[in-house]
Design a protein around this motif. Structure first.
Motif, PDB file in Angstrom:
ATOM      1  N   ASN A   1       0.841  -1.182   0.000  1.00  0.00           N
ATOM      2  CA  ASN A   1       0.000   0.000   0.000  1.00  0.00           C
ATOM      3  C   ASN A   1       0.885   1.243   0.000  1.00  0.00           C
ATOM      4  O   ASN A   1       1.529   1.556   1.001  1.00  0.00           O
ATOM      5  CB  ASN A   1      -0.921  -0.022   1.228  1.00  0.00           C
ATOM      6  CG  ASN A   1      -1.922   1.097   1.199  1.00  0.00           C
ATOM      7  OD1 ASN A   1      -1.555   2.257   1.173  1.00  0.00           O
ATOM      8  ND2 ASN A   1      -3.186   0.735   1.208  1.00  0.00           N
ATOM      9  N   THR A   2       0.926   1.942  -1.109  1.00  0.00           N
ATOM     10  CA  THR A   2       1.782   3.120  -1.254  1.00  0.00           C
ATOM     11  C   THR A   2       1.420   4.204  -0.255  1.00  0.00           C
ATOM     12  O   THR A   2       2.300   4.831   0.336  1.00  0.00           O
ATOM     13  CB  THR A   2       1.691   3.670  -2.693  1.00  0.00           C
ATOM     14  OG1 THR A   2       1.956   2.603  -3.599  1.00  0.00           O
ATOM     15  CG2 THR A   2       2.688   4.773  -2.915  1.00  0.00           C
ATOM     16  N   PHE A   3       0.126   4.409  -0.039  1.00  0.00           N
ATOM     17  CA  PHE A   3      -0.318   5.415   0.924  1.00  0.00           C
ATOM     18  C   PHE A   3       0.287   5.147   2.300  1.00  0.00           C
ATOM     19  O   PHE A   3       0.841   6.039   2.940  1.00  0.00           O
ATOM     20  CB  PHE A   3      -1.852   5.429   1.015  1.00  0.00           C
ATOM     21  CG  PHE A   3      -2.379   6.054   2.272  1.00  0.00           C
ATOM     22  CD1 PHE A   3      -2.368   7.434   2.438  1.00  0.00           C
ATOM     23  CD2 PHE A   3      -2.852   5.273   3.318  1.00  0.00           C
ATOM     24  CE1 PHE A   3      -2.826   8.016   3.613  1.00  0.00           C
ATOM     25  CE2 PHE A   3      -3.313   5.847   4.485  1.00  0.00           C
ATOM     26  CZ  PHE A   3      -3.301   7.223   4.642  1.00  0.00           C
ATOM     27  N   PHE A   4       0.184   3.899   2.765  1.00  0.00           N
ATOM     28  CA  PHE A   4       0.671   3.576   4.105  1.00  0.00           C
ATOM     29  C   PHE A   4       2.191   3.649   4.169  1.00  0.00           C
ATOM     30  O   PHE A   4       2.749   4.142   5.151  1.00  0.00           O
ATOM     31  CB  PHE A   4       0.165   2.198   4.544  1.00  0.00           C
ATOM     32  CG  PHE A   4       0.407   1.923   5.994  1.00  0.00           C
ATOM     33  CD1 PHE A   4      -0.266   2.650   6.965  1.00  0.00           C
ATOM     34  CD2 PHE A   4       1.312   0.956   6.397  1.00  0.00           C
ATOM     35  CE1 PHE A   4      -0.047   2.411   8.319  1.00  0.00           C
ATOM     36  CE2 PHE A   4       1.537   0.707   7.745  1.00  0.00           C
ATOM     37  CZ  PHE A   4       0.858   1.436   8.699  1.00  0.00           C
ATOM     38  N   HIS A   5       2.869   3.180   3.121  1.00  0.00           N
ATOM     39  CA  HIS A   5       4.335   3.281   3.083  1.00  0.00           C
ATOM     40  C   HIS A   5       4.768   4.741   3.144  1.00  0.00           C
ATOM     41  O   HIS A   5       5.735   5.068   3.844  1.00  0.00           O
ATOM     42  CB  HIS A   5       4.893   2.605   1.821  1.00  0.00           C
ATOM     43  CG  HIS A   5       5.083   1.147   1.985  1.00  0.00           C
ATOM     44  ND1 HIS A   5       6.295   0.569   2.234  1.00  0.00           N
ATOM     45  CD2 HIS A   5       4.192   0.122   1.964  1.00  0.00           C
ATOM     46  CE1 HIS A   5       6.159  -0.733   2.344  1.00  0.00           C
ATOM     47  NE2 HIS A   5       4.881  -1.032   2.177  1.00  0.00           N
ATOM     48  N   ASP A   6       4.081   5.611   2.423  1.00  0.00           N
ATOM     49  CA  ASP A   6       4.391   7.044   2.461  1.00  0.00           C
ATOM     50  C   ASP A   6       4.140   7.629   3.847  1.00  0.00           C
ATOM     51  O   ASP A   6       4.900   8.479   4.322  1.00  0.00           O
ATOM     52  CB  ASP A   6       3.572   7.816   1.419  1.00  0.00           C
ATOM     53  CG  ASP A   6       4.042   7.548  -0.002  1.00  0.00           C
ATOM     54  OD1 ASP A   6       5.145   6.985  -0.177  1.00  0.00           O
ATOM     55  OD2 ASP A   6       3.295   7.902  -0.939  1.00  0.00           O
ATOM     56  N   LEU A   7       3.069   7.185   4.481  1.00  0.00           N
ATOM     57  CA  LEU A   7       2.746   7.651   5.830  1.00  0.00           C
ATOM     58  C   LEU A   7       3.883   7.306   6.793  1.00  0.00           C
ATOM     59  O   LEU A   7       4.321   8.153   7.577  1.00  0.00           O
ATOM     60  CB  LEU A   7       1.432   7.003   6.294  1.00  0.00           C
ATOM     61  CG  LEU A   7       0.794   7.520   7.574  1.00  0.00           C
ATOM     62  CD1 LEU A   7       0.380   8.981   7.418  1.00  0.00           C
ATOM     63  CD2 LEU A   7      -0.423   6.667   7.920  1.00  0.00           C
ATOM     64  N   ILE A   8       4.376   6.097   6.712  1.00  0.00           N
ATOM     65  CA  ILE A   8       5.501   5.667   7.552  1.00  0.00           C
ATOM     66  C   ILE A   8       6.764   6.456   7.180  1.00  0.00           C
ATOM     67  O   ILE A   8       7.464   6.971   8.053  1.00  0.00           O
ATOM     68  CB  ILE A   8       5.758   4.149   7.415  1.00  0.00           C
ATOM     69  CG1 ILE A   8       4.560   3.333   7.898  1.00  0.00           C
ATOM     70  CG2 ILE A   8       7.045   3.739   8.132  1.00  0.00           C
ATOM     71  CD1 ILE A   8       4.302   3.362   9.383  1.00  0.00           C
ATOM     72  N   ALA A   9       7.038   6.567   5.897  1.00  0.00           N
ATOM     73  CA  ALA A   9       8.253   7.247   5.444  1.00  0.00           C
ATOM     74  C   ALA A   9       8.293   8.710   5.882  1.00  0.00           C
ATOM     75  O   ALA A   9       9.351   9.235   6.227  1.00  0.00           O
ATOM     76  CB  ALA A   9       8.366   7.156   3.921  1.00  0.00           C
ATOM     77  N   LYS A  10       7.144   9.371   5.870  1.00  0.00           N
ATOM     78  CA  LYS A  10       7.089  10.796   6.232  1.00  0.00           C
ATOM     79  C   LYS A  10       6.997  11.032   7.735  1.00  0.00           C
ATOM     80  O   LYS A  10       7.055  12.170   8.180  1.00  0.00           O
ATOM     81  CB  LYS A  10       5.909  11.454   5.526  1.00  0.00           C
ATOM     82  CG  LYS A  10       6.110  11.532   4.022  1.00  0.00           C
ATOM     83  CD  LYS A  10       4.903  12.107   3.326  1.00  0.00           C
ATOM     84  CE  LYS A  10       5.120  12.098   1.816  1.00  0.00           C
ATOM     85  NZ  LYS A  10       3.920  12.527   1.095  1.00  0.00           N
ATOM     86  N   SER A  11       6.860   9.973   8.512  1.00  0.00           N
ATOM     87  CA  SER A  11       6.757  10.139   9.962  1.00  0.00           C
ATOM     88  C   SER A  11       8.118  10.514  10.536  1.00  0.00           C
ATOM     89  O   SER A  11       9.153  10.373   9.887  1.00  0.00           O
ATOM     90  CB  SER A  11       6.240   8.857  10.612  1.00  0.00           C
ATOM     91  OG  SER A  11       7.190   7.825  10.503  1.00  0.00           O
ATOM     92  N   ASN A  12       8.075  10.994  11.767  1.00  0.00           N
ATOM     93  CA  ASN A  12       9.318  11.305  12.459  1.00  0.00           C
ATOM     94  C   ASN A  12       9.215  10.811  13.901  1.00  0.00           C
ATOM     95  O   ASN A  12       8.199  10.241  14.292  1.00  0.00           O
ATOM     96  CB  ASN A  12       9.643  12.802  12.382  1.00  0.00           C
ATOM     97  CG  ASN A  12       8.560  13.665  12.987  1.00  0.00           C
ATOM     98  OD1 ASN A  12       8.131  13.455  14.114  1.00  0.00           O
ATOM     99  ND2 ASN A  12       8.112  14.664  12.230  1.00  0.00           N
ATOM    100  N   ALA A  13      10.237  11.043  14.675  1.00  0.00           N
ATOM    101  CA  ALA A  13      10.291  10.498  16.035  1.00  0.00           C
ATOM    102  C   ALA A  13       9.426  11.242  17.038  1.00  0.00           C
ATOM    103  O   ALA A  13       9.316  10.814  18.182  1.00  0.00           O
ATOM    104  CB  ALA A  13      11.738  10.487  16.524  1.00  0.00           C
TER     105      ALA A  13
END
Length: 178
Positions: free
Chosen positions: A2-14
């Protein structure tokens, strides 16, 4: 994938805000749990440590969500090299060990004990060592050999450790020697 979810994880921070937003998203949309576990256990994914941040938060109150992925997670834990991944997994391991919501099988318990011993005697940072001590302390309540082993490991180089390590070690020693 799921590209949306992968992007959500990738754009997250600590930040707590970022991690909690994804945690709440996964709680409300449990179908993404499989994807989260897949990202977290894919060591070739440059964002696997970010997925672990979410798992680390989920395991505290929603341990049952990890049950279908436990074997995959257990197999991957000793392979993590990213410090943030190790720290998050050390906290995850602790919450898995003390959970009242799930029951780990004997093999899973052995895997957790083994990885905690490795963190404790290896070059892990203070936080994973502290969580490892607390996890091993929990299991030492039922395993006498572990109580002795934990006592020996902690006392071996106690004087050379950091203040954070010493604080956790004192608490654990107090519990196992009570």
């Amino acid at each position: 994938m799921n590209t949306f979810f992968h992007d959500l994880i990738a754009k997250s921070n600590a930040s707590t805000l970022s991690r909690n937003a994804i945690r709440f998203f996964v709680i409300k949309n449990r179908e993404y749990m499989s994807e989260l576990a897949a990202i977290a256990t894919d060591l070739s994914n440059k964002n696997h440590h970010k997925a672990i941040w979410i798992i680390e938060l989920l395991v505290e109150d929603h341990t049952e969500m990890l049950v279908p992925y436990l074997d995959r997670i257990m197999e991957t834990i000793p392979k993590y090299k990213h410090e943030s991944a190790i720290r998050g997994m050390s906290r995850t391991v602790y919450f898995l060990s003390v959970s009242k919501k799930i029951t780990l099988n004997d093999r899973q318990k052995e895997q957790l004990i083994e990885v905690c011993l490795d963190w404790l005697i290896g070059d892990a940072k203070v936080a994973p060592k502290a969580y490892a001590m607390h996890t091993l302390c929990h299991y030492a309540q039922k395993e006498d050999w572990l109580k002795e082993e934990l006592n020996n490991i902690i006392n071996k180089d106690f004087h050379a450790q950091s203040a954070g390590y010493k604080a956790a070690a004192k608490e654990v020693l107090r519990k196992i020697n009570a």
